[in-house]
Design a protein around this motif. Sequence first.
Motif, PDB file in Angstrom:
ATOM      1  N   GLY A   1       0.812  -1.213   0.000  1.00 53.60           N
ATOM      2  CA  GLY A   1       0.000   0.000   0.000  1.00 53.60           C
ATOM      3  C   GLY A   1       0.843   1.259   0.000  1.00 53.60           C
ATOM      4  N   ASP A   2       0.263   2.284   0.586  1.00 56.27           N
ATOM      5  CA  ASP A   2       0.886   3.611   0.603  1.00 56.27           C
ATOM      6  C   ASP A   2       2.213   3.608   1.338  1.00 56.27           C
ATOM      7  OD1 ASP A   2      -1.330   4.625  -0.717  1.00 56.27           O
ATOM      8  OD2 ASP A   2      -2.329   5.233   1.134  1.00 56.27           O
ATOM      9  N   VAL A   3       3.085   4.512   0.911  1.00 56.38           N
ATOM     10  CA  VAL A   3       4.349   4.744   1.607  1.00 56.38           C
ATOM     11  C   VAL A   3       4.047   5.371   2.963  1.00 56.38           C
ATOM     12  CG1 VAL A   3       6.471   6.128   1.589  1.00 56.38           C
ATOM     13  CG2 VAL A   3       5.698   5.013  -0.501  1.00 56.38           C
ATOM     14  N   ILE A   4       4.728   4.914   3.981  1.00 56.53           N
ATOM     15  CA  ILE A   4       4.644   5.517   5.316  1.00 56.53           C
ATOM     16  C   ILE A   4       5.729   6.586   5.363  1.00 56.53           C
ATOM     17  CG2 ILE A   4       4.894   5.094   7.791  1.00 56.53           C
ATOM     18  CD1 ILE A   4       3.803   2.240   7.241  1.00 56.53           C
ATOM     19  N   SER A   5       5.348   7.812   5.049  1.00 58.87           N
ATOM     20  CA  SER A   5       6.323   8.877   4.798  1.00 58.87           C
ATOM     21  C   SER A   5       7.100   9.319   6.038  1.00 58.87           C
ATOM     22  CB  SER A   5       5.644  10.087   4.148  1.00 58.87           C
ATOM     23  OG  SER A   5       4.623  10.576   4.989  1.00 58.87           O
ATOM     24  N   CYS A   6       6.577   9.054   7.230  1.00 61.50           N
ATOM     25  CA  CYS A   6       7.311   9.432   8.442  1.00 61.50           C
ATOM     26  C   CYS A   6       8.442   8.447   8.750  1.00 61.50           C
ATOM     27  CB  CYS A   6       6.374   9.572   9.638  1.00 61.50           C
ATOM     28  SG  CYS A   6       5.581   8.027  10.149  1.00 61.50           S
ATOM     29  N   ASN A   7       8.482   7.318   8.030  1.00 65.09           N
ATOM     30  CA  ASN A   7       9.537   6.303   8.179  1.00 65.09           C
ATOM     31  C   ASN A   7       9.638   5.715   9.583  1.00 65.09           C
ATOM     32  OD1 ASN A   7      10.373   6.524   5.456  1.00 65.09           O
ATOM     33  ND2 ASN A   7      11.458   8.404   5.986  1.00 65.09           N
ATOM     34  N   ASP A   8       8.512   5.686  10.279  1.00 66.91           N
ATOM     35  CA  ASP A   8       8.459   5.179  11.662  1.00 66.91           C
ATOM     36  C   ASP A   8       7.076   4.552  11.845  1.00 66.91           C
ATOM     37  OD1 ASP A   8       7.992   4.915  14.437  1.00 66.91           O
ATOM     38  OD2 ASP A   8       9.008   6.789  14.928  1.00 66.91           O
ATOM     39  N   TYR A   9       7.017   3.228  11.929  1.00 62.06           N
ATOM     40  CA  TYR A   9       5.729   2.550  11.991  1.00 62.06           C
ATOM     41  C   TYR A   9       4.939   2.896  13.248  1.00 62.06           C
ATOM     42  CZ  TYR A   9       2.172  -1.053  11.590  1.00 62.06           C
ATOM     43  OH  TYR A   9       0.977  -1.705  11.507  1.00 62.06           O
ATOM     44  N   VAL A  10       5.599   3.019  14.381  1.00 63.25           N
ATOM     45  CA  VAL A  10       4.909   3.357  15.630  1.00 63.25           C
ATOM     46  C   VAL A  10       4.299   4.756  15.526  1.00 63.25           C
ATOM     47  CG1 VAL A  10       5.205   3.756  18.108  1.00 63.25           C
ATOM     48  CG2 VAL A  10       6.314   1.788  17.019  1.00 63.25           C
ATOM     49  N   LYS A  11       5.050   5.710  15.014  1.00 63.85           N
ATOM     50  CA  LYS A  11       4.534   7.070  14.830  1.00 63.85           C
ATOM     51  C   LYS A  11       3.367   7.071  13.845  1.00 63.85           C
ATOM     52  CE  LYS A  11       6.038  11.713  13.575  1.00 63.85           C
ATOM     53  NZ  LYS A  11       7.194  12.524  13.149  1.00 63.85           N
ATOM     54  N   TYR A  12       3.484   6.309  12.780  1.00 61.20           N
ATOM     55  CA  TYR A  12       2.423   6.184  11.781  1.00 61.20           C
ATOM     56  C   TYR A  12       1.118   5.723  12.427  1.00 61.20           C
ATOM     57  CZ  TYR A  12      -0.141   3.680   8.067  1.00 61.20           C
ATOM     58  OH  TYR A  12      -1.112   3.183   7.223  1.00 61.20           O
ATOM     59  N   LEU A  13       1.197   4.714  13.291  1.00 62.80           N
ATOM     60  CA  LEU A  13      -0.005   4.226  13.971  1.00 62.80           C
ATOM     61  C   LEU A  13      -0.595   5.296  14.889  1.00 62.80           C
ATOM     62  CD1 LEU A  13       0.958   0.555  14.865  1.00 62.80           C
ATOM     63  CD2 LEU A  13      -0.506   1.358  12.998  1.00 62.80           C
ATOM     64  N   GLU A  14       0.267   6.048  15.582  1.00 58.90           N
ATOM     65  CA  GLU A  14      -0.213   7.131  16.448  1.00 58.90           C
ATOM     66  C   GLU A  14      -0.923   8.204  15.628  1.00 58.90           C
ATOM     67  OE1 GLU A  14       3.338   8.407  18.455  1.00 58.90           O
ATOM     68  OE2 GLU A  14       3.390   6.622  19.730  1.00 58.90           O
ATOM     69  N   ILE A  15      -0.372   8.554  14.489  1.00 61.88           N
ATOM     70  CA  ILE A  15      -0.997   9.564  13.601  1.00 61.88           C
ATOM     71  C   ILE A  15      -2.346   9.062  13.117  1.00 61.88           C
ATOM     72  CG2 ILE A  15      -0.799  10.699  11.341  1.00 61.88           C
ATOM     73  CD1 ILE A  15       2.291  10.754  11.872  1.00 61.88           C
ATOM     74  N   ARG A  16      -2.421   7.819  12.683  1.00 57.49           N
ATOM     75  CA  ARG A  16      -3.685   7.241  12.208  1.00 57.49           C
ATOM     76  C   ARG A  16      -4.745   7.251  13.299  1.00 57.49           C
ATOM     77  NH1 ARG A  16      -3.294   1.658   9.779  1.00 57.49           N
ATOM     78  NH2 ARG A  16      -5.513   1.995   9.755  1.00 57.49           N
ATOM     79  N   LYS A  17      -4.340   6.897  14.520  1.00 56.10           N
ATOM     80  CA  LYS A  17      -5.279   6.870  15.644  1.00 56.10           C
ATOM     81  C   LYS A  17      -5.827   8.271  15.915  1.00 56.10           C
ATOM     82  CE  LYS A  17      -4.517   4.142  19.164  1.00 56.10           C
ATOM     83  NZ  LYS A  17      -3.942   3.575  20.407  1.00 56.10           N
ATOM     84  N   THR A  18      -4.970   9.270  15.854  1.00 55.92           N
ATOM     85  CA  THR A  18      -5.384  10.661  16.069  1.00 55.92           C
ATOM     86  C   THR A  18      -6.344  11.106  14.965  1.00 55.92           C
ATOM     87  OG1 THR A  18      -3.286  11.165  17.156  1.00 55.92           O
ATOM     88  CG2 THR A  18      -4.548  13.035  16.331  1.00 55.92           C
ATOM     89  N   GLU A  19      -6.049  10.734  13.720  1.00 49.84           N
ATOM     90  CA  GLU A  19      -6.906  11.121  12.595  1.00 49.84           C
ATOM     91  C   GLU A  19      -8.273  10.467  12.663  1.00 49.84           C
ATOM     92  OE1 GLU A  19      -4.532  10.038   9.237  1.00 49.84           O
ATOM     93  OE2 GLU A  19      -3.345  11.879   9.326  1.00 49.84           O
ATOM     94  N   GLU A  20      -8.369   9.294  13.271  1.00 50.95           N
ATOM     95  CA  GLU A  20      -9.638   8.584  13.363  1.00 50.95           C
ATOM     96  C   GLU A  20     -10.583   9.193  14.406  1.00 50.95           C
ATOM     97  OE1 GLU A  20      -8.579   4.524  14.073  1.00 50.95           O
ATOM     98  OE2 GLU A  20      -7.837   4.228  12.039  1.00 50.95           O
ATOM     99  N   ARG A  21     -10.040   9.994  15.268  1.00 50.96           N
ATOM    100  CA  ARG A  21     -10.880  10.619  16.320  1.00 50.96           C
ATOM    101  C   ARG A  21     -11.692  11.749  15.802  1.00 50.96           C
ATOM    102  NH1 ARG A  21      -6.331  10.654  20.970  1.00 50.96           N
ATOM    103  NH2 ARG A  21      -6.310   8.445  21.285  1.00 50.96           N
TER     104      ARG A  21
END
Length: 141
Positions: free
Chosen positions: A121-141
């Motif tokens: 899928g999409d590139v995880i542009s922050c290059n940090d999987y843990v940070k990516y998950l935190e960003i996704r969780k914030t966006e879902e709120r």
Amino acid sequence: MRRVFVYGTLRVGMYNYEYYYKAHDTFRRYAYVKGSLHAIRGKAYPALTIGDEMVLGEIHEVPDDVQNEVDLMEGFFGEDRIENEYDKVFCTIYDDLGEEIDHLPVYFYNLRNPENRKLVGDVISCNDYVKYLEIRKTEER
């Protein structure tokens, strides 16, 4: 004991770390590997592919028997096997200043397998999987 570089669900606090590594106090340090980090469609873990980005991960020192279990969990069945979900590739590992600090096995998503290629899928542009998950969780709120 074996040293390994991990960048996804085997990182500290993630679900596979809790299951496989936590009881063995495996974490040694944060580090980077060159690659391209991607989401995988329909999966709750990332794919690392060949690239030039500095992807954040961790160095762990793991008992041999535990690492053998992790190889199976990662779908690594041996060198150059088309059915591997991930291939284990020895790579240069870097510190946060870009200095080479080690040469360790890293799980790269097996793009030789056509089924795997379809799932990248999409590139995880922050290059940090843990940070990516935190960003996704914030966006879902």
